[in-house]
Structure formats: structure tokens, C-alpha cells
Design a protein around this motif. Structure first.
Motif, PDB file in Angstrom:
ATOM      1  N   SER A 132       0.823  -1.205   0.000  1.00  0.00           N
ATOM      2  CA  SER A 132       0.000   0.000   0.000  1.00  0.00           C
ATOM      3  C   SER A 132       0.861   1.259   0.000  1.00  0.00           C
ATOM      4  CB  SER A 132      -0.924   0.014   1.231  1.00  0.00           C
ATOM      5  OG  SER A 132      -1.879  -1.019   1.158  1.00  0.00           O
ATOM      6  N   GLU A 133       2.029   1.176   0.615  1.00  0.00           N
ATOM      7  CA  GLU A 133       2.912   2.345   0.680  1.00  0.00           C
ATOM      8  C   GLU A 133       3.385   2.795  -0.695  1.00  0.00           C
ATOM      9  OE1 GLU A 133       7.321   0.984   1.617  1.00  0.00           O
ATOM     10  OE2 GLU A 133       5.923  -0.079   2.924  1.00  0.00           O
ATOM     11  N   GLU A 134       3.338   1.896  -1.699  1.00  0.00           N
ATOM     12  CA  GLU A 134       3.783   2.238  -3.046  1.00  0.00           C
ATOM     13  C   GLU A 134       2.697   2.935  -3.862  1.00  0.00           C
ATOM     14  OE1 GLU A 134       5.941  -0.845  -5.187  1.00  0.00           O
ATOM     15  OE2 GLU A 134       6.161  -1.970  -3.318  1.00  0.00           O
ATOM     16  N   CYS A 135       1.489   3.044  -3.308  1.00  0.00           N
ATOM     17  CA  CYS A 135       0.361   3.640  -4.028  1.00  0.00           C
ATOM     18  C   CYS A 135       0.225   5.113  -3.675  1.00  0.00           C
ATOM     19  CB  CYS A 135      -0.939   2.927  -3.666  1.00  0.00           C
ATOM     20  SG  CYS A 135      -0.899   1.139  -3.856  1.00  0.00           S
ATOM     21  N   PHE A 136      -0.228   5.926  -4.620  1.00  0.00           N
ATOM     22  CA  PHE A 136      -0.533   7.322  -4.330  1.00  0.00           C
ATOM     23  C   PHE A 136      -1.815   7.451  -3.524  1.00  0.00           C
ATOM     24  CE2 PHE A 136       2.211   8.202  -8.118  1.00  0.00           C
ATOM     25  CZ  PHE A 136       3.147   8.987  -7.463  1.00  0.00           C
ATOM     26  N   GLY A 137      -2.550   6.378  -3.388  1.00  0.00           N
ATOM     27  CA  GLY A 137      -3.790   6.384  -2.626  1.00  0.00           C
ATOM     28  C   GLY A 137      -4.770   5.417  -3.243  1.00  0.00           C
ATOM     29  N   GLU A 138      -6.040   5.590  -2.887  1.00  0.00           N
ATOM     30  CA  GLU A 138      -7.064   4.675  -3.374  1.00  0.00           C
ATOM     31  C   GLU A 138      -7.771   5.182  -4.618  1.00  0.00           C
ATOM     32  OE1 GLU A 138      -9.466   4.715   0.136  1.00  0.00           O
ATOM     33  OE2 GLU A 138     -10.907   6.133  -0.671  1.00  0.00           O
ATOM     34  N   ILE A 479      11.162  -9.406  12.446  1.00  0.00           N
ATOM     35  CA  ILE A 479      10.378  -9.299  13.675  1.00  0.00           C
ATOM     36  C   ILE A 479       9.749  -7.917  13.830  1.00  0.00           C
ATOM     37  CG2 ILE A 479      12.295  -8.586  15.166  1.00  0.00           C
ATOM     38  CD1 ILE A 479      11.073 -10.581  17.255  1.00  0.00           C
ATOM     39  N   ASN A 480      10.377  -6.899  13.242  1.00  0.00           N
ATOM     40  CA  ASN A 480       9.825  -5.550  13.346  1.00  0.00           C
ATOM     41  C   ASN A 480       9.516  -4.939  11.980  1.00  0.00           C
ATOM     42  OD1 ASN A 480       9.741  -5.078  16.225  1.00  0.00           O
ATOM     43  ND2 ASN A 480      11.985  -5.105  16.177  1.00  0.00           N
ATOM     44  N   MET A 481       9.414  -5.764  10.960  1.00  0.00           N
ATOM     45  CA  MET A 481       9.012  -5.310   9.626  1.00  0.00           C
ATOM     46  C   MET A 481       7.589  -5.773   9.383  1.00  0.00           C
ATOM     47  SD  MET A 481      10.616  -6.297   5.904  1.00  0.00           S
ATOM     48  CE  MET A 481       9.945  -5.605   4.380  1.00  0.00           C
ATOM     49  N   ASP A 482       6.655  -4.823   9.328  1.00  0.00           N
ATOM     50  CA  ASP A 482       5.255  -5.227   9.161  1.00  0.00           C
ATOM     51  C   ASP A 482       4.612  -4.561   7.955  1.00  0.00           C
ATOM     52  OD1 ASP A 482       5.024  -2.633  10.039  1.00  0.00           O
ATOM     53  OD2 ASP A 482       3.595  -3.049  11.642  1.00  0.00           O
ATOM     54  N   SER A 483       5.442  -4.104   7.013  1.00  0.00           N
ATOM     55  CA  SER A 483       4.933  -3.486   5.796  1.00  0.00           C
ATOM     56  C   SER A 483       5.949  -3.727   4.692  1.00  0.00           C
ATOM     57  CB  SER A 483       4.703  -1.986   6.017  1.00  0.00           C
ATOM     58  OG  SER A 483       4.006  -1.405   4.946  1.00  0.00           O
ATOM     59  N   GLY A 484       5.542  -3.523   3.444  1.00  0.00           N
ATOM     60  CA  GLY A 484       6.436  -3.737   2.319  1.00  0.00           C
ATOM     61  C   GLY A 484       5.998  -4.915   1.475  1.00  0.00           C
ATOM     62  N   GLU A 485       6.759  -5.182   0.413  1.00  0.00           N
ATOM     63  CA  GLU A 485       6.384  -6.240  -0.534  1.00  0.00           C
ATOM     64  C   GLU A 485       6.360  -7.602   0.150  1.00  0.00           C
ATOM     65  OE1 GLU A 485       7.492  -7.932  -4.992  1.00  0.00           O
ATOM     66  OE2 GLU A 485       8.803  -6.464  -4.043  1.00  0.00           O
ATOM     67  N   ASN A 486       5.251  -8.285   0.012  1.00  0.00           N
ATOM     68  CA  ASN A 486       5.024  -9.619   0.553  1.00  0.00           C
ATOM     69  C   ASN A 486       4.844  -9.619   2.071  1.00  0.00           C
ATOM     70  OD1 ASN A 486       4.589 -12.235  -0.554  1.00  0.00           O
ATOM     71  ND2 ASN A 486       6.423 -12.969   0.475  1.00  0.00           N
ATOM     72  N   VAL A 487       4.574  -8.441   2.644  1.00  0.00           N
ATOM     73  CA  VAL A 487       4.330  -8.351   4.083  1.00  0.00           C
ATOM     74  C   VAL A 487       2.907  -7.826   4.278  1.00  0.00           C
ATOM     75  CG1 VAL A 487       5.162  -7.510   6.306  1.00  0.00           C
ATOM     76  CG2 VAL A 487       6.779  -7.856   4.430  1.00  0.00           C
ATOM     77  N   ASP A 488       1.946  -8.708   4.150  1.00  0.00           N
ATOM     78  CA  ASP A 488       0.538  -8.363   4.308  1.00  0.00           C
ATOM     79  C   ASP A 488       0.103  -8.689   5.737  1.00  0.00           C
ATOM     80  OD1 ASP A 488       0.664  -8.025   1.471  1.00  0.00           O
ATOM     81  OD2 ASP A 488       0.275 -10.167   1.226  1.00  0.00           O
ATOM     82  N   VAL A 489      -0.904  -7.988   6.220  1.00  0.00           N
ATOM     83  CA  VAL A 489      -1.376  -8.220   7.582  1.00  0.00           C
ATOM     84  C   VAL A 489      -2.876  -8.496   7.570  1.00  0.00           C
ATOM     85  CG1 VAL A 489       0.406  -6.801   8.669  1.00  0.00           C
ATOM     86  CG2 VAL A 489      -1.753  -5.752   7.978  1.00  0.00           C
ATOM     87  N   ALA A 490      -3.329  -9.259   8.558  1.00  0.00           N
ATOM     88  CA  ALA A 490      -4.761  -9.500   8.710  1.00  0.00           C
ATOM     89  C   ALA A 490      -5.400  -8.435   9.586  1.00  0.00           C
ATOM     90  CB  ALA A 490      -5.009 -10.885   9.310  1.00  0.00           C
ATOM     91  N   SER A 491      -4.641  -7.923  10.547  1.00  0.00           N
ATOM     92  CA  SER A 491      -5.147  -6.920  11.479  1.00  0.00           C
ATOM     93  C   SER A 491      -4.424  -5.600  11.275  1.00  0.00           C
ATOM     94  CB  SER A 491      -4.939  -7.391  12.925  1.00  0.00           C
ATOM     95  OG  SER A 491      -5.183  -6.349  13.841  1.00  0.00           O
TER      96      SER A 491
END
Length: 712
Positions: A132-138, A479-491
Motif C-alpha cells: 500500500s505504501e507504493e500507491c498514491f492512494g485509493e 520481527i519488526n518489519m510489518d509493511s512492504g512487498e510480501n508483508v501483508d497483515v490481517a489486522s
């Protein structure tokens, strides 16, 4: 420097080299840092050495395209790292994006790079998605305008709507040294993947594609290149989607450039084709011209020899690659001349800070901001306060020792020179083990502070101990990377012990200002309950600390507006604002249906008001005007967003859609008239018959003003 044996063998195998990816790429995946990487000032020499070898060992003396990652600045040593797109979109300032893109182009051109890979075509429709960080928005119009600004900044007028560049002579194009090609990625709809899964399946229909993604395809029409996306659309992988690449992109929108495959994406076609030769044939027929380190396109020769692949399809691909090489001047000027980069770097750093300033979004302020730090003791606490890497986002290069010192804590010390600044980490971004002592230390320094500034959020920072997939995406959880390519989250909850830390700090009954460093929206309900002010910093880049510090003390009046609807938590998703206006129960049994913050929200230290919304017809155009006034005591910039709602038609229309925007600066009590021009295409929709139609009525909306217009 010496060329490796494997490089020479590859050139010999191919009888030359079509393109070279990531020559200067420096990051944990490439295992390149300052110990073994190429310094910026040596880059041109390396490119010249490579080109000399490739040309002299090519059957036809053809130079290689040098292709580099540049999602928010060149992913190389000594490069300028700007805010990631999710923040840049919040600027709503296309001129700023164009200017900084031109600075990136100059930086890359000086190194000998021909094509920059830049993320612009993805939409952040599900914030669980790690990219999501690579997008200009929605929003498609916001992203389309930013894409056009990126193209203009990098390429100038290399390719235009007026003429096909294949009909021009190289001398007529008259390319300047600071113009390089840009390849936009990814084509298309990655942000629509089910469940926010990276590279997941995308089950959108014709009307969703037409309304939302056709504007993005149109925006890419003058780019030198477009990179196909990993995902499928309704079961058809983008890399073999002939309707997408040949019909929609090329024929309907006039795209003239080349289509690149994403890293090893063609090998992933094994999901559909058992045989790699067949996969190569289908990708060629779909219009994929350039492979990116996969094995599939190495099977083209055998496919032609056994008549599985039509040689004409290969000819089309080769002709487009060669045409781009002529366009970019590789044959006339294959070698790079050294240039002094001092003035360029200085200008880039100044503009980097400007982008960071305008990307910041103030979501809450009870009057505590701007701060008056004189004589105050200020406790700065949080996992993102003292690390430059947490400010940079994914696809970032290793930083120099001097650059690593430019943290938020240091920026606050440099800016608030009349205050006492004390710091404690408080807790880590995600790690929950052994955090009690860190929390205790934070409480201790905060107890006698006058103000607490918490620096919370997430991180895309990679490290060299991680494991990676062949395409460069991280495969082991940092352990402290929770964003970026292939790092998706459920919550979307803040990670680790951050909420516990904030609760304990709030009990001290001190003023709390929270700065969120993040690549996606998090659930910040608790943050807003516990904080007197909340400033969203996104991943603000190398100058982010300075931009944040200047904003907190009022040297910068925040002007960012949300480019993405901010959910209360992941249970609400999707919440993007342009859903269809169907009759339904908006609220859940256990949660409101409304988002925490709407698309376009953003506070300022000033108050801006709108009045005199009016319109005027001009043949097939509609001219909309509105007056905006700064009623505050601070000079500031304001983004004026024009939305429309289509009324009537054979389908359920969307709640509203952004159609244009404009950013202006206003002095205290100054008023300006903003004028927008809408075309007939702004009022069309795809009907139930899958054909384009035009509505007879429309509602236009700016700020708190609205007006219905009879278009007949």
C-alpha cells in the motif's frame, strides 16, 4: 572494476544484452552495501565499461538498456530517498511530483541509467496489502494525475499524444541528457487482490475495470514502458492478458512504449501452463516485450524452432525494444560523460524536504499544535523515533553514517534548541518479548516531562539477515518489519506493545502528541483517544525528521490530505470512498459503517472556507468555479477537491468520484477563485449493456458545497 565471468558468459550466450536490471541496486536482497557496492560518483564509469563490452561483443553493436528501481528515489548508494507514494499522494501537488521526478531523472541520467521503474499504477484499496505504501492512494484520478506528473518529470515530451514517436527521426525528438524513460508499474489492479494478499487473485468486473482502471491506463499512454502486474484479472494473468495489454493499453489508450515482465513473473505462469514454451508464446502474443530474469523467455528459441511460437510475435517485441533504445539515444550516445552533481544533490535535498512537509496529514489537534517548546522538557518516546531506516519505506538503499543520524529525535533537538529533549525507545515495532524494561524506562523519563511526543507506527525496514524470494520480496518475517512487498497483515492494530505503552503514558496526564510513521493506515482509535494531536507522517524519507519537527513547532503549516480512506479497523474493509451507492444497512451490528476519517480529510493551523460554487457551460465542457478563503492567522496551502455524483442511468452509480483537484497557497484572510474544467467523459458510465453512456444529471461537490446540474 572487473566484469564477472558470469556476465561475460551471459553476453556471449545472447550475442549481446537487451537490458541490465539493478546494476546499482543496493539492499539486503542484492546483498550490496557500502562494502561492496558502486558509489554514485563511480557509476558512470561502470556503465561505460559495461556498454563498451556489450557493444563490442554484440552481433550488431547494440547497447544495453540500463534499468533501475526508483519507486521513491533511486535504490542505490548515495541516492536521495523521498517519501513513499502513500505520502506523496497526500500532497495533492502534481507540480511538486513533476519537479522531484525531474530531479530523480537528472540523478539517474548522470549515472548512465536509461529507464527508471516507478510504482504509480496501483491503488491502495485494501490497506492490509503490504505494498500500500507504493500507491498514491485509493483514487484513480489522483493516481492518474500523479502518474502523468511522473512521466513528464522523467521524460519531458519524449512521447506525446500528437504523434507516434516511430514516425519521428531521432534528431527531431532531440532528447536532452536529463530525459530518461520511465516504466510505470504495475499493470494492473494489484491493490484489488482478495484479502489484501500480495499477488492475489482479482475478481473485478467490466464496470469496475472501466470506471477505475481505464483512467490509469490512459495516464500511462506516454510512458516509455509499463510493467505488467503479478496478479490475474478474473482468472487471466496480466502477463498473458492480450485484451489488457494490446486492446485496452495500446489500441484504446495509444500506449507506444514497451511492456516489461515483472521479476520471474513469467515463470509463475506455471499456474496456468505446464510447458514454459507455451507460456512464452502466450506472453509474446499478449504483448510482453521484455523479460525480467525469468527462465520462460529463454525458451523462445526452441519455441520458434518447433513452430510453437510465431516468429512475427518475437519481431514485434524486438522492434519495440529497439525503438525505445533509439528513442533514448543509446545508439547516438551510448556512453556517459561525467558531470558535477553537487548542485543537483543540494536541490534534491531541498525539494525532498518540501515533499515531506506537504505529505504530512494532521488528523487531530485540540490546540496543542503548534508547540511552544521554549523552556520545556519534552520526552520523545517510541520505536520509530531514533531510526532513519524506519522513515524510508521498502525499496530503500543502505544509508551513510551521516544520513543515519538524521532521525526524528535528532531533528527535534536541532529544531527545539530552547527545550530539553529526552528520549526512550519505549518498545519495538512488533516484538513483544522483553519489552517491560523499555516501557518502564519510557515512563520514568516521561514522569517529569512537560510534553510527550510518541513516535509510533510500523516499518518496512529490511535487514541483511532476512531471507528473500527470487523476485526480491522478503520471505522471512522480520520481527519488526510489518509493511512492504510480501508483508501483508490481517489486522490493522498497532504492533507489539505500542498500545500498552501509550495507555501507560496517558495515565501520567501529560499533553501527548503522536506522530505515526507508517506505510498503511493502522487502527488508531486508541491513539486518538489518548493524544492531544495526531500527525500522520507516513514513510517520510530522508528529510522526514526535519519536516516533522518543523511542523510540530509551526514552521510548516500542514497541508496534506488523506489520499486513502482511513478505516476504524480491518473488520470494516473495504472502506474506499467510491463504492456504489446501493440501498443497504451502512452500520454493522457491532461497529459503525463509517470510516474513522474520510478520503480528503486533513487539518491545518489555518481555517479554509468555500463559497460561491458556480458553473458555466462551454460547448461540451463544464466550467466549475469556487472561492476559497484562508480565515486563519497562518499562511497555508489548501487542496481543493472536486467530486461528482452521477445521477440516473441503468446501473447503481457510485457515492461520488474525484474528478479534479488543485492546490494553492493563501496568506491569512486571502481569497482565491479556483476554476475547474470538466469534459463530457467525466459524466459517462458503463451501462448494463457494457457500453458507454452519459448521464443527464450530475451533482458536483466541493468542500461543504454541492449543486445539482441538468446536463441536457
Amino acid at each position: 572494476m572487473e566484469l564477472t565471468k558470469s556476465f561475460k558468459e551471459h553476453v556471449q550466450w545472447g550475442g549481446g544484452l537487451g537490458a541490465l536490471y539493478g546494476l546499482f541496486r543496493a539492499d539486503p536482497w542484492s546483498k550490496v552495501d557500502y562494502k561492496n557496492g558502486i558509489p554514485a560518483q563511480e557509476s558512470w564509469k561502470v556503465v561505460n565499461q559495461i556498454q563498451d563490452y556489450v557493444i563490442s561483443h554484440s552481433r550488431w553493436g547494440i547497447p544495453a538498456l540500463i534499468v533501475e528501481e526508483c519507486p521513491h528515489g533511486h535504490q542505490a548508494l548515495d541516492s536521495i530517498s523521498y517519501p513513499t507514494n502513500i505520502g506523496r499522494g497526500c500532497t495533492f501537488n502534481t507540480q511538486l511530483i513533476e519537479e522531484t521526478s525531474h530531479l530523480m531523472a537528472q540523478e539517474l541520467a548522470a549515472k548512465g541509467v536509461h529507464i527508471a521503474l516507478v510504482s504509480t499504477l496501483d491503488l491502495a484499496k485494501d490497506p492490509r496489502w503490504g505494498r500500500s505504501e507504493e500507491c498514491f492512494g485509493e483514487d484513480p484520478i489522483l493516481s492518474a494525475r500523479m502518474s502523468e506528473a511522473v512521466i513528464k518529470g522523467f521524460q519531458g515530451s519524449l512521447i506525446s499524444d500528437e504523434i507516434n514517436f516511430l514516425d519521428q527521426r531521432v534528431s527531431d525528438i532531440n532528447k536532452s541528457p536529463d530525459q530518461i524513460g520511465v516504466a510505470l508499474k504495475h499493470c494492473i489492479a494489484q491493490g484489488d487482490a482478495l484479502g489484501g494478499h500480495n499477488s492475489g487473485t482479482v475478481p473485478i468486473g467490466k464496470r469496475e475495470f472501466a470506471d477505475i482502471y481505464m483512467p490509469l491506463l490512459k495516464s500511462a499512454r506516454n510512458a516509455v514502458g509499463v510493467m505488467a502486474a503479478y496478479n490475474d484479472i478474473d482468472g487471466v494473468p496480466c502477463h498473458v492478458n492480450q485484451t489488457l495489454l494490446e486492446q485496452h493499453l495500446r489500441k484504446e489508450n495509444g500506449f507506444q512504449g514497451l511492456v516489461m515482465a515483472d521479476g520471474i513473473a513469467l515463470d509463475r505462469l506455471s499456474d496456468v501452463y505446464e510447458d514454459q514454451v507455451e507460456a512464452a508464446a502466450q506472453a509474446l502474443n499478449a504483448g510482453v516485450d521484455l523479460s525480467l530474469w525469468d527462465e520462460t523467455y529463454t525458451k523462445i528459441e526452441s519455441g520458434i524452432l518447433n513452430d510453437t511460437i510465431d516468429e512475427k510475435a518475437l519481431d514485434h517485441a524486438v522492434s519495440r525494444v529497439l525503438a525505445v533504445k533509439f528513442l533514448l539515444g543509446l545508439f547516438e550516445n551510448p556512453f556517459v560523460q561525467p558531470t558535477d552533481q553537487k548542485l543537483l544533490i543540494e536541490a534534491s535535498r531541498r525539494m525532498n524536504e518540501e515533499v515531506a512537509k506537504e505529505s504530512l496529514v494532521l488528523l487531530r489537534n485540540n490546540g496543542i499544535l503548534p508547540l511552544n517548546p521554549k523552556g520545556k522538557k519534552i520526552a520523545v518516546i517510541g520505536p520509530n523515533a531514533e531510526s532513519i531506516y524506519h522513515l524510508l519505506g521498502d525499496y530503500s538503499a543502505p544509508q551513510t553514517r551521516d544520513q543515519q543520524k538524521k532521525t526524528i529525535v535528532q531533528a527535534l533537538k536541532d529544531t527545539m534548541i530552547d527545550a530539553e529533549i529526552v528520549y526512550a525507545e519505549g518498545c519495538e515495532v512488533r516484538n513483544e518479548e522483553d519489552q517491560d524494561l523499555k516501557i518502564k524506562q519510557a515512563i520514568e523519563i516521561a514522569q517529569d516531562a512537560d510534553i510527550i511526543i510518541t513516535i509510533l507506527g510500523g516499518s518496512s525496514a529490511r535487514n541483511f539477515d532476512m531471507e528473500f524470494l527470487k523476485n526480491g520480496a522478503v520471505s522471512s518475517k522480520g520481527i519488526n518489519m510489518d509493511s512492504g512487498e510480501n508483508v501483508d497483515v490481517a489486522s490493522l492494530s498497532l504492533g507489539g506493545k505500542q498500545e500498552l505503552l501509550l495507555r501507560k503514558l496517558s495515565v501520567l496526564d501529560k499533553p501527548i502528541v503522536t506522530v505515526l510513521i507508517q506505510g498503511r493506515p493502522y487502527d488508531i482509535t486508541l491513539v486518538e483517544d489518548c493524544s492531544d494531536a495526531v500527525l500522520v507522517g507516513w514513510f517520510p524519507g530522508q528529510a522526514g525528521g526535519q519536516a516533522i519537527a518543523k511542523t510540530l513547532i509551526g514552521e510548516n503549516n500542514p497541508s496534506g490530505r488523506l489520499g486513502i480512506t482511513y478505516p476504524r479497523n480491518s473488520s470494516q474493509l473495504p472502506v474506499y470512498y467510491y463504492q456504489r451507492d446501493a440501498s443497504k444497512q451502512e452500520d454493522y451490528y457491532d461497529l459503525p459503517g463509517s470510516p474513522l476519517h474520510e478520503f480528503g480529510e486533513g487539518l491545518s493551523f489555518s481555517t479554509f472556507t468555500y463559497e460561491s460554487l458556480a458553473y458555466k457551460r462551454n460547448v461540451d465542457k463544464l466550467q466549475v468555479s469556487v472561492k476559497v478563503r484562508n480565515r486563519g492567522d497562518f499562511a497555508g496551502k489548501v487542496s481543493t477537491l472536486l467530486f461528482i455524483k452521477l445521477l440516473g442511468g441503468s446501473v447503481i452509480q457510485r457515492t461520488k468520484m474525484l474528478k479534479d483537484f488543485c492546490k494553492v497557497k493563501l496568506e491569512p484572510q486571502e481569497e482565491k477563485t479556483i476554476v475547474f474544467t470538466l469534459s463530457s467523459d467525466d459524466f459517462r458510465y458503463m451501462g448494463a449493456d457494457d457500453q458507454w453512456h452519459y448521464v443527464k444529471k450530475v451533482k458536483i461537490m466541493i468542500g461543504d458545497l454541492a449543486k445539482e446540474i441538468d446536463l441536457e
